[in-house]
Design a protein around this motif. Structure first.
Motif, mmCIF file in Angstrom:
data_model
loop_
_atom_site.group_PDB
_atom_site.id
_atom_site.type_symbol
_atom_site.label_atom_id
_atom_site.label_comp_id
_atom_site.label_asym_id
_atom_site.label_seq_id
_atom_site.Cartn_x
_atom_site.Cartn_y
_atom_site.Cartn_z
ATOM 1 N N CYS A 173 0.832 -1.217 0.000
ATOM 2 C CA CYS A 173 0.000 0.000 0.000
ATOM 3 C C CYS A 173 0.860 1.259 0.000
ATOM 4 N N HIS A 174 1.936 1.244 0.784
ATOM 5 C CA HIS A 174 2.843 2.394 0.817
ATOM 6 C C HIS A 174 3.465 2.618 -0.559
ATOM 7 N N TYR A 175 3.884 1.526 -1.189
ATOM 8 C CA TYR A 175 4.452 1.610 -2.535
ATOM 9 C C TYR A 175 3.441 2.223 -3.509
ATOM 10 N N ARG A 176 2.200 1.762 -3.426
ATOM 11 C CA ARG A 176 1.166 2.306 -4.311
ATOM 12 C C ARG A 176 0.917 3.785 -4.021
ATOM 13 N N GLY A 177 1.032 4.169 -2.767
ATOM 14 C CA GLY A 177 0.920 5.585 -2.417
ATOM 15 C C GLY A 177 2.029 6.403 -3.054
ATOM 16 N N GLU A 178 3.240 5.867 -3.001
ATOM 17 C CA GLU A 178 4.372 6.568 -3.628
ATOM 18 C C GLU A 178 4.178 6.673 -5.137
ATOM 19 N N GLN A 179 3.652 5.612 -5.745
ATOM 20 C CA GLN A 179 3.392 5.643 -7.186
ATOM 21 C C GLN A 179 2.333 6.691 -7.531
ATOM 22 N N ALA A 180 1.319 6.822 -6.676
ATOM 23 C CA ALA A 180 0.267 7.824 -6.902
ATOM 24 C C ALA A 180 0.848 9.232 -6.819
ATOM 25 N N ILE A 181 1.790 9.448 -5.904
ATOM 26 C CA ILE A 181 2.445 10.762 -5.803
ATOM 27 C C ILE A 181 3.191 11.061 -7.101
ATOM 28 N N LEU A 182 3.925 10.075 -7.602
ATOM 29 C CA LEU A 182 4.669 10.266 -8.844
ATOM 30 C C LEU A 182 3.741 10.587 -10.017
ATOM 31 N N GLN A 183 2.510 10.100 -9.956
ATOM 32 C CA GLN A 183 1.529 10.372 -11.005
ATOM 33 C C GLN A 183 0.747 11.653 -10.736
ATOM 34 N N ILE A 217 -5.330 10.097 -3.947
ATOM 35 C CA ILE A 217 -5.200 8.631 -3.999
ATOM 36 C C ILE A 217 -4.010 8.194 -3.148
ATOM 37 N N ALA A 218 -2.925 8.943 -3.221
ATOM 38 C CA ALA A 218 -1.735 8.612 -2.424
ATOM 39 C C ALA A 218 -2.072 8.587 -0.936
ATOM 40 N N GLU A 219 -2.792 9.578 -0.464
ATOM 41 C CA GLU A 219 -3.161 9.625 0.960
ATOM 42 C C GLU A 219 -4.019 8.432 1.356
ATOM 43 N N ALA A 220 -4.917 8.022 0.465
ATOM 44 C CA ALA A 220 -5.756 6.851 0.755
ATOM 45 C C ALA A 220 -4.893 5.591 0.891
ATOM 46 N N TRP A 221 -3.913 5.440 -0.010
ATOM 47 C CA TRP A 221 -3.008 4.294 0.085
ATOM 48 C C TRP A 221 -2.170 4.378 1.356
ATOM 49 N N PHE A 222 -1.676 5.558 1.678
ATOM 50 C CA PHE A 222 -0.867 5.715 2.890
ATOM 51 C C PHE A 222 -1.697 5.426 4.142
ATOM 52 N N ASP A 223 -2.948 5.871 4.148
ATOM 53 C CA ASP A 223 -3.824 5.577 5.294
ATOM 54 C C ASP A 223 -4.034 4.078 5.445
ATOM 55 N N GLN A 224 -4.200 3.386 4.320
ATOM 56 C CA GLN A 224 -4.377 1.927 4.384
ATOM 57 C C GLN A 224 -3.096 1.255 4.870
ATOM 58 N N ALA A 225 -1.957 1.731 4.396
ATOM 59 C CA ALA A 225 -0.677 1.195 4.870
ATOM 60 C C ALA A 225 -0.564 1.374 6.380
ATOM 61 N N ALA A 226 -0.958 2.535 6.864
ATOM 62 C CA ALA A 226 -0.896 2.810 8.301
ATOM 63 C C ALA A 226 -1.748 1.814 9.084
ATOM 64 N N GLU A 227 -2.939 1.514 8.589
ATOM 65 C CA GLU A 227 -3.811 0.560 9.285
ATOM 66 C C GLU A 227 -3.174 -0.823 9.362
ATOM 67 N N TYR A 228 -2.581 -1.261 8.273
ATOM 68 C CA TYR A 228 -1.932 -2.579 8.285
ATOM 69 C C TYR A 228 -0.714 -2.585 9.197
ATOM 70 N N TRP A 229 0.071 -1.500 9.169
ATOM 71 C CA TRP A 229 1.236 -1.449 10.053
ATOM 72 C C TRP A 229 0.816 -1.419 11.523
ATOM 73 N N LYS A 230 -0.255 -0.746 11.825
ATOM 74 C CA LYS A 230 -0.748 -0.735 13.208
ATOM 75 C C LYS A 230 -1.087 -2.151 13.662
ATOM 76 N N GLN A 231 -1.698 -2.921 12.784
ATOM 77 C CA GLN A 231 -2.041 -4.294 13.135
ATOM 78 C C GLN A 231 -0.788 -5.149 13.322
ATOM 79 N N ALA A 232 0.200 -4.983 12.463
ATOM 80 C CA ALA A 232 1.457 -5.732 12.594
ATOM 81 C C ALA A 232 2.156 -5.369 13.901
ATOM 82 N N ILE A 233 2.185 -4.084 14.203
ATOM 83 C CA ILE A 233 2.864 -3.611 15.415
ATOM 84 C C ILE A 233 2.122 -4.074 16.664
ATOM 85 N N ALA A 234 0.800 -4.099 16.615
ATOM 86 C CA ALA A 234 0.022 -4.569 17.761
ATOM 87 C C ALA A 234 0.334 -6.035 18.067
ATOM 88 N N LEU A 235 0.598 -6.817 17.035
ATOM 89 C CA LEU A 235 0.922 -8.232 17.230
ATOM 90 C C LEU A 235 2.352 -8.445 17.708
#
Length: 170
Positions: free
Chosen positions: A116-126, A131-149
């Motif tokens: 998701c972070h990669y896709r956010g970076e690609q959206a910035i380049l475009q 769209i980039a912020e939406a991808w970054f927000d999704q990346a943040a949610e997944y990272w929060k779950q990984a960190i919680a575990l």
């Protein structure tokens, strides 16, 4: 001849011998034993960069494996291969499937976040910051779950979350 009997690496041979002994002494069905053999051969092929062969073995292992926990690792490894091949949509699908069977796979959440972070970076380049912020927000949610575990892991992700003010840590 199964791949696990062909590998010339001493450590891999030793691991294969130990795995074969365990398969003989642990009470498992013949299907479970076959699934494990395909999984092990898939891991060996994957470690050597033979992704097509690894996928064949993993697909056969998923066909035979009935335990959801064990299937989660097979599906996760299929996701890894698709990630390596740049097939991010397929990778996300397999990470989701792995998490459906085992919601305690922080590495799957992390890999999904990275995509998701990669896709956010690609959206910035475009030039599409929304769209980039939406991808970054999704990346943040997944990272929060990984960190919680696994709170001690994913330090770079924790730093990114702090810097971007997407999550505050105590």
């Amino acid at each position: 001849m199964p791949r696990s009997r062909v590998n010339g690496n001493f450590i891999d041979k030793t691991s294969s011998i130990v795995a074969n002994i365990l398969l003989r002494i642990i009470p498992t069905t013949s299907g479970e034993k076959r699934a494990f053999t395909y999984y092990r051969d898939g891991m060996l092929a994957q470690s050597e960069g033979n992704y097509a062969e690894a996928l064949q073995n993993y697909y056969e292992a998923t066909r035979l494996e009935i335990d959801p926990y064990d299937r989660s690792y097979i599906l996760y490894n299929i996701g890894l291969i698709h990630t390596s091949n740049g097939e991010h949509t397929k990778a996300l699908e397999y990470y989701f499937r792995a998490l459906e069977r085992n919601p305690f796979l922080p590495q799957a959440f992390n890999n999904m976040a990275v995509i998701c972070h990669y896709r956010g970076e690609q959206a910035i380049l475009q030039g599409d910051s929304e769209i980039a912020e939406a991808w970054f927000d999704q990346a943040a949610e997944y990272w929060k779950q990984a960190i919680a575990l696994t709170p001690g892991n994913y330090i770079e992700a924790q730093n990114w979350l702090k810097i971007t003010k997407r999550f505050e840590f105590e």
